[in-house]
Design a protein around this motif. Structure first.
Motif, PDB file in Angstrom:
ATOM      1  N   ILE A  61       0.848  -1.203   0.000  1.00 16.41           N
ATOM      2  CA  ILE A  61       0.000   0.000   0.000  1.00 16.41           C
ATOM      3  C   ILE A  61       0.880   1.248   0.000  1.00 16.41           C
ATOM      4  O   ILE A  61       0.603   2.222  -0.704  1.00 16.41           O
ATOM      5  CB  ILE A  61      -0.953  -0.013   1.217  1.00 16.41           C
ATOM      6  N   GLU A  62       1.965   1.186   0.757  1.00 15.45           N
ATOM      7  CA  GLU A  62       2.874   2.338   0.794  1.00 15.45           C
ATOM      8  C   GLU A  62       3.443   2.595  -0.600  1.00 15.45           C
ATOM      9  O   GLU A  62       3.470   3.733  -1.067  1.00 15.45           O
ATOM     10  CB  GLU A  62       4.002   2.070   1.802  1.00 15.45           C
ATOM     11  N   GLU A  63       3.879   1.528  -1.279  1.00 12.50           N
ATOM     12  CA  GLU A  63       4.433   1.693  -2.628  1.00 12.50           C
ATOM     13  C   GLU A  63       3.369   2.204  -3.584  1.00 12.50           C
ATOM     14  O   GLU A  63       3.650   2.952  -4.524  1.00 12.50           O
ATOM     15  CB  GLU A  63       4.998   0.352  -3.132  1.00 12.50           C
ATOM     16  N   ALA A  64       2.117   1.794  -3.333  1.00  9.56           N
ATOM     17  CA  ALA A  64       1.029   2.174  -4.237  1.00  9.56           C
ATOM     18  C   ALA A  64       0.684   3.655  -4.127  1.00  9.56           C
ATOM     19  O   ALA A  64       0.151   4.241  -5.080  1.00  9.56           O
ATOM     20  CB  ALA A  64      -0.209   1.333  -3.937  1.00  9.56           C
ATOM     21  N   THR A  65       0.998   4.283  -2.971  1.00  9.66           N
ATOM     22  CA  THR A  65       0.573   5.681  -2.804  1.00  9.66           C
ATOM     23  C   THR A  65       1.237   6.590  -3.842  1.00  9.66           C
ATOM     24  O   THR A  65       0.675   7.599  -4.226  1.00  9.66           O
ATOM     25  CB  THR A  65       0.889   6.213  -1.384  1.00  9.66           C
ATOM     26  N   THR A  66       2.419   6.215  -4.315  1.00  9.04           N
ATOM     27  CA  THR A  66       3.076   7.014  -5.355  1.00  9.04           C
ATOM     28  C   THR A  66       2.275   6.973  -6.654  1.00  9.04           C
ATOM     29  O   THR A  66       2.302   7.914  -7.436  1.00  9.04           O
ATOM     30  CB  THR A  66       4.490   6.446  -5.636  1.00  9.04           C
ATOM     31  N   TYR A  67       1.574   5.857  -6.863  1.00 12.74           N
ATOM     32  CA  TYR A  67       0.888   5.649  -8.153  1.00 12.74           C
ATOM     33  C   TYR A  67      -0.621   5.748  -8.028  1.00 12.74           C
ATOM     34  O   TYR A  67      -1.326   5.343  -8.925  1.00 12.74           O
ATOM     35  CB  TYR A  67       1.266   4.268  -8.709  1.00 12.74           C
ATOM     36  N   PHE A  68      -1.127   6.286  -6.882  1.00 11.07           N
ATOM     37  CA  PHE A  68      -2.557   6.161  -6.680  1.00 11.07           C
ATOM     38  C   PHE A  68      -3.392   6.983  -7.670  1.00 11.07           C
ATOM     39  O   PHE A  68      -4.561   6.713  -7.863  1.00 11.07           O
ATOM     40  CB  PHE A  68      -2.951   6.426  -5.220  1.00 11.07           C
ATOM     41  N   ARG A  69      -2.771   7.945  -8.347  1.00 10.20           N
ATOM     42  CA  ARG A  69      -3.526   8.687  -9.364  1.00 10.20           C
ATOM     43  C   ARG A  69      -3.773   7.828 -10.606  1.00 10.20           C
ATOM     44  O   ARG A  69      -4.825   7.909 -11.223  1.00 10.20           O
ATOM     45  CB  ARG A  69      -2.764   9.937  -9.805  1.00 10.20           C
ATOM     46  N   PHE A 110      -6.825   7.120  24.225  1.00 11.88           N
ATOM     47  CA  PHE A 110      -6.145   8.278  23.650  1.00 11.88           C
ATOM     48  C   PHE A 110      -4.769   7.895  23.101  1.00 11.88           C
ATOM     49  O   PHE A 110      -4.342   8.404  22.071  1.00 11.88           O
ATOM     50  CB  PHE A 110      -6.024   9.373  24.712  1.00 11.88           C
ATOM     51  N   ALA A 111      -4.094   6.958  23.781  1.00 16.12           N
ATOM     52  CA  ALA A 111      -2.798   6.490  23.290  1.00 16.12           C
ATOM     53  C   ALA A 111      -2.964   5.798  21.938  1.00 16.12           C
ATOM     54  O   ALA A 111      -2.163   5.987  21.023  1.00 16.12           O
ATOM     55  CB  ALA A 111      -2.154   5.543  24.301  1.00 16.12           C
ATOM     56  N   GLY A 112      -4.046   5.004  21.821  1.00 17.92           N
ATOM     57  CA  GLY A 112      -4.334   4.342  20.551  1.00 17.92           C
ATOM     58  C   GLY A 112      -4.622   5.346  19.459  1.00 17.92           C
ATOM     59  O   GLY A 112      -4.206   5.198  18.308  1.00 17.92           O
ATOM     60  N   LEU A 113      -5.338   6.406  19.846  1.00 20.91           N
ATOM     61  CA  LEU A 113      -5.664   7.466  18.889  1.00 20.91           C
ATOM     62  C   LEU A 113      -4.384   8.101  18.354  1.00 20.91           C
ATOM     63  O   LEU A 113      -4.255   8.368  17.154  1.00 20.91           O
ATOM     64  CB  LEU A 113      -6.525   8.525  19.584  1.00 20.91           C
ATOM     65  N   LEU A 114      -3.405   8.299  19.239  1.00 22.02           N
ATOM     66  CA  LEU A 114      -2.147   8.922  18.800  1.00 22.02           C
ATOM     67  C   LEU A 114      -1.374   8.002  17.853  1.00 22.02           C
ATOM     68  O   LEU A 114      -0.678   8.477  16.953  1.00 22.02           O
ATOM     69  CB  LEU A 114      -1.286   9.296  20.007  1.00 22.02           C
ATOM     70  N   SER A 115      -1.495   6.674  18.050  1.00 25.90           N
ATOM     71  CA  SER A 115      -0.890   5.746  17.090  1.00 25.90           C
ATOM     72  C   SER A 115      -1.522   5.948  15.719  1.00 25.90           C
ATOM     73  O   SER A 115      -0.830   5.995  14.701  1.00 25.90           O
ATOM     74  CB  SER A 115      -1.099   4.298  17.532  1.00 25.90           C
ATOM     75  N   GLY A 116      -2.854   6.057  15.707  1.00 29.32           N
ATOM     76  CA  GLY A 116      -3.569   6.291  14.448  1.00 29.32           C
ATOM     77  C   GLY A 116      -3.182   7.616  13.824  1.00 29.32           C
ATOM     78  O   GLY A 116      -3.140   7.753  12.599  1.00 29.32           O
ATOM     79  N   VAL A 117      -2.880   8.616  14.685  1.00 34.05           N
ATOM     80  CA  VAL A 117      -2.495   9.935  14.194  1.00 34.05           C
ATOM     81  C   VAL A 117      -1.249   9.841  13.307  1.00 34.05           C
ATOM     82  O   VAL A 117      -1.179  10.456  12.247  1.00 34.05           O
ATOM     83  CB  VAL A 117      -2.249  10.896  15.381  1.00 34.05           C
ATOM     84  N   VAL A 118      -0.274   9.025  13.727  1.00 32.50           N
ATOM     85  CA  VAL A 118       0.962   8.904  12.947  1.00 32.50           C
ATOM     86  C   VAL A 118       0.644   8.443  11.521  1.00 32.50           C
ATOM     87  O   VAL A 118       1.131   9.010  10.544  1.00 32.50           O
ATOM     88  CB  VAL A 118       1.934   7.898  13.611  1.00 32.50           C
ATOM     89  N   LEU A 119      -0.213   7.401  11.427  1.00 33.47           N
ATOM     90  CA  LEU A 119      -0.544   6.845  10.110  1.00 33.47           C
ATOM     91  C   LEU A 119      -1.402   7.813   9.301  1.00 33.47           C
ATOM     92  O   LEU A 119      -1.164   8.036   8.110  1.00 33.47           O
ATOM     93  CB  LEU A 119      -1.270   5.509  10.282  1.00 33.47           C
ATOM     94  N   THR A 120      -2.414   8.407   9.949  1.00 37.42           N
ATOM     95  CA  THR A 120      -3.303   9.324   9.242  1.00 37.42           C
ATOM     96  C   THR A 120      -2.527  10.525   8.706  1.00 37.42           C
ATOM     97  O   THR A 120      -2.709  10.942   7.565  1.00 37.42           O
ATOM     98  CB  THR A 120      -4.421   9.809  10.187  1.00 37.42           C
ATOM     99  N   GLU A 121      -1.637  11.082   9.541  1.00 34.78           N
ATOM    100  CA  GLU A 121      -0.860  12.238   9.096  1.00 34.78           C
ATOM    101  C   GLU A 121       0.054  11.880   7.934  1.00 34.78           C
ATOM    102  O   GLU A 121       0.320  12.699   7.069  1.00 34.78           O
ATOM    103  CB  GLU A 121      -0.047  12.803  10.266  1.00 34.78           C
ATOM    104  N   THR A 122       0.550  10.635   7.944  1.00 34.00           N
ATOM    105  CA  THR A 122       1.409  10.209   6.837  1.00 34.00           C
ATOM    106  C   THR A 122       0.614  10.145   5.532  1.00 34.00           C
ATOM    107  O   THR A 122       1.067  10.623   4.491  1.00 34.00           O
ATOM    108  CB  THR A 122       2.021   8.831   7.141  1.00 34.00           C
ATOM    109  N   VAL A 123      -0.586   9.571   5.608  1.00 32.51           N
ATOM    110  CA  VAL A 123      -1.408   9.447   4.395  1.00 32.51           C
ATOM    111  C   VAL A 123      -1.775  10.823   3.848  1.00 32.51           C
ATOM    112  O   VAL A 123      -1.685  11.071   2.644  1.00 32.51           O
ATOM    113  CB  VAL A 123      -2.695   8.643   4.692  1.00 32.51           C
ATOM    114  N   PHE A 124      -2.184  11.740   4.729  1.00 35.16           N
ATOM    115  CA  PHE A 124      -2.715  13.018   4.273  1.00 35.16           C
ATOM    116  C   PHE A 124      -1.678  14.134   4.277  1.00 35.16           C
ATOM    117  O   PHE A 124      -2.028  15.293   4.069  1.00 35.16           O
ATOM    118  CB  PHE A 124      -3.921  13.424   5.131  1.00 35.16           C
ATOM    119  N   ASP A 125      -0.433  13.796   4.521  1.00 36.19           N
ATOM    120  CA  ASP A 125       0.612  14.797   4.558  1.00 36.19           C
ATOM    121  C   ASP A 125       0.220  15.936   5.498  1.00 36.19           C
ATOM    122  O   ASP A 125       0.332  17.113   5.174  1.00 36.19           O
ATOM    123  CB  ASP A 125       0.851  15.342   3.136  1.00 36.19           C
TER     124      ASP A 125
END
Lengths: 274, 309
Positions: free
Chosen positions: A228-236, B239-254
């Motif tokens: 999934i991480e590799e796919a994010t570069t190509y998700f468009r 809340f600790a679990g929420l902060l774990s999710g924060v790391v991933l969510t912030e990565t996805v959405f920059d």
């Protein structure tokens, strides 16, 4: 009493079983080598077709084959990490619950400290220290996930030590080790099994999360989170690259959750029937 | 009440001291030499020795730890090796984005989870209860980073309703907040359903029902008050679990928050920044739990007046 699984247990068990079979039979089920480029599509992922049912990735590798082989890594890490988690959690929980006193206090305050650290954040820091490999990852996941289990097992063990049969065995002069292994442990076992099944969904998600952050099992080993991480570069241009591995993670996690909650429901019904 | 408040604060401080020890141990075993990280690989031994003396790395480990705690208490978490900025300043500048995301997700997950749990409890052991149980298990089983990616593809790429990541106005908050909230919503709905179902079995609710009160009235007026209390505690613990999710969510959405900062720090082996972000996250969890404990004591006199910790 005859064992009749409820619908959730049955569906969950079937899902987990199918996953185990896919992992074992991966070399026979996968149409291609998961680590080799089989299509001439370098840098330009191909959409699903008859040749490649789930398409190919940016390096021309078959996505379906990678997902099938990914089941091996995910299940191995998920289950082994759960074994580490249970070993730590059960040991700490049983010790604290059985001996009580200052030992209990010290162990539980340590558990409180671990509970305040976000598991993923701590796992990231640990992986940075140990360098990613299958062994380091399952150890790290175990090191950050045992708190809940320790608490539950402690509470159960504590209530067991006050039951008549344990008190009686103690009065007869049975040593602590025998009391724990022969009397407390077997009675705490059902809840340990439930926690292990439910916990596996947690270790699977944690492993996938670490892989997504490129801190999981290193490539070229196929891992669902990494895909999934590799796919994010190509998700468009190639959204299917992200969709299918995610469905695989979801399927695995849901299977363990259904199985675990099915057990819990049975326990709750049995308790309310008393 | 005052004694209880003081006890909780002391407990929270002790827990934080414990977490500081854990972050210190992690930093100590990280296979990166801080002096080399600061001066570069080509630095001569004299410079490295000077930096080690300056950082106090030549001192015994317990002195190093005492100095670390002392500085942390004064708000000094050291300097980032890579960014060459104060760690505390970096954390403060990234905190608002994470706080907005976490609070929005928390509110959304409760707004979804509570009605789901109530609905399931009202239709206990019937089709709707089972449906909601499977739905909530589905929600907790979705990998948060995958959900974010899918929402980004659908809501951003195809529908053009939301921006493709970044922190830019209220519209950019919608997808990350949903991503982070759905898992917790499933979790809360499960907990509330269980608690409510237990409460509905209690004598006082049966008495109320026996007096002719409708199921709905008995649930809202009597059972809810008791079922909500454990949920408040769990929301604090989660809340600790929420902060774990924060790391991933912030990565996805920059998303320019603490989660990104922590990931960067781990990726670059930027030790002071790793320690700082982990410690700060733990402090947030301790504060969240403290607030919850105090709320709980205020809501439930048994705790305020009882002697337990």
């Amino acid at each position: 009493m005859k064992f009749r699984p409820n619908a959730m247990e049955a569906v969950g068990a079937l899902m987990v079983l199918s996953l185990v079979l896919v992992a074992i039979l991966a070399p026979w089920l996968a149409p291609y080598d998961p680590t080799r480029a089989v299509a001439n599509t370098f840098g330009d992922p191909a959409a699903p077709s008859r040749m490649y049912p789930l398409g190919t990735d940016q390096l021309g590798r078959d996505v379906l084959s990678r997902i099938i082989f990914g089941a091996r890594i995910s299940l191995t890490v998920g289950v082994a990490a759960m074994a580490v988690t249970m070993t730590i959690g059960v040991t700490i929980g049983l010790t604290a619950g059985f001996f009580g006193g200052a030992l209990d206090f010290a162990l539980m305050r340590f558990t409180d400290v671990m509970l305040t650290l976000p598991a993923l954040l701590l796992a990231m820091a640990f992986v940075a220290v140990l360098q990613p490999s299958i062994l380091s990852i399952l150890l790290v996941i175990g090191l950050v996930s045992w708190t809940q289990i320790a608490r539950v097992v402690r509470a159960e063990a504590l209530s067991m030590t006050q039951r008549d049969f344990v008190v009686a065995a103690c009065a007869l002069g049975a040593p602590s080790a025998r009391l724990i292994v022969r009397h407390v442990m077997p009675n705490v076992m059902p809840i340990i099994v439930v926690m292990a099944v439910l916990g596996t969904s947690g270790t699977l998600l944690l492993d996938a999360g670490l892989s997504f952050l490129t801190l999981g099992v290193p490539p070229p080993t196929p891992s669902w989170g990494r895909m999934i991480e590799e796919a994010t570069t190509y998700f468009r241009v190639a959204p299917w690259l992200a969709i299918f591995p995610g469905l695989a993670i979801f399927y695995a996690v849901l299977g363990f959750n259904l199985l675990g909650y099915g057990f819990l429901r049975r326990r709750a019904r049995a308790a309310s029937a008393l | 009440m005052l004694a209880y408040v003081i006890r909780r604060i002391v407990f929270g401080a002790a827990v934080l001291l414990g977490t500081s020890l854990i972050t210190f141990v992690i930093a100590f075993v990280i296979p990166a030499d801080p002096a080399v990280a600061m001066a570069g690989a080509k630095a001569d031994p004299a410079t490295l020795a000077a930096i080690r003396t300056e950082l106090g790395l030549d001192q015994p480990i317990y002195i190093q730890y005492a100095r670390y705690v002392d500085r942390a208490l004064h708000g000094d978490l050291g300097r980032s090796y890579i960014r060459r900025e104060e760690v505390a300043g970096l954390i403060i500048s990234r905190f608002p984005a994470t706080a907005i995301l976490a609070l929005a997700a928390m509110a959304l997950s409760l707004a979804l989870g509570i009605p789901m749990g109530m609905l399931a409890a009202a239709h206990r052991e019937r089709a709707l209860d089972n449906l909601l149980l499977v739905l909530s298990l589905g929600l907790v089983s979705i990998p948060v980073f995958w959900l974010g990616t899918i929402l980004l593809i659908v809501g951003g790429l195809y529908l053009h309703w939301f921006p493709l990541g970044g922190f830019d106005g209220p519209k950019s908050l919608v997808l990350p907040a949903i991503t982070l909230a759905l898992g917790s919503a499933g979790y809360y709905s499960r907990i509330l359903q269980t608690n409510l179902a237990d409460a509905m079995d209690q004598e006082y609710v049966r008495t109320a029902r026996g007096k002719g009160l409708s199921l709905r009235a008995a649930m809202f007026k009597h059972a809810m008050a008791n079922a909500m209390l454990p949920l408040v505690t769990l929301a604090g613990l989660d809340f600790a679990g929420l902060l774990s999710g924060v790391v991933l969510t912030e990565t996805v959405f920059d998303w320019p928050g603490l989660g990104r900062l922590a990931f960067e720090a781990v990726f670059n082996l930027d030790i002071p920044l790793v320690m700082g972000t982990v410690l700060f996250a733990a402090a947030l969890v301790v504060i969240a739990n403290l607030v919850v404990d105090l709320l709980y004591a205020w809501l439930d006199p048994r705790i305020r007046l009882g002697q337990q910790l």
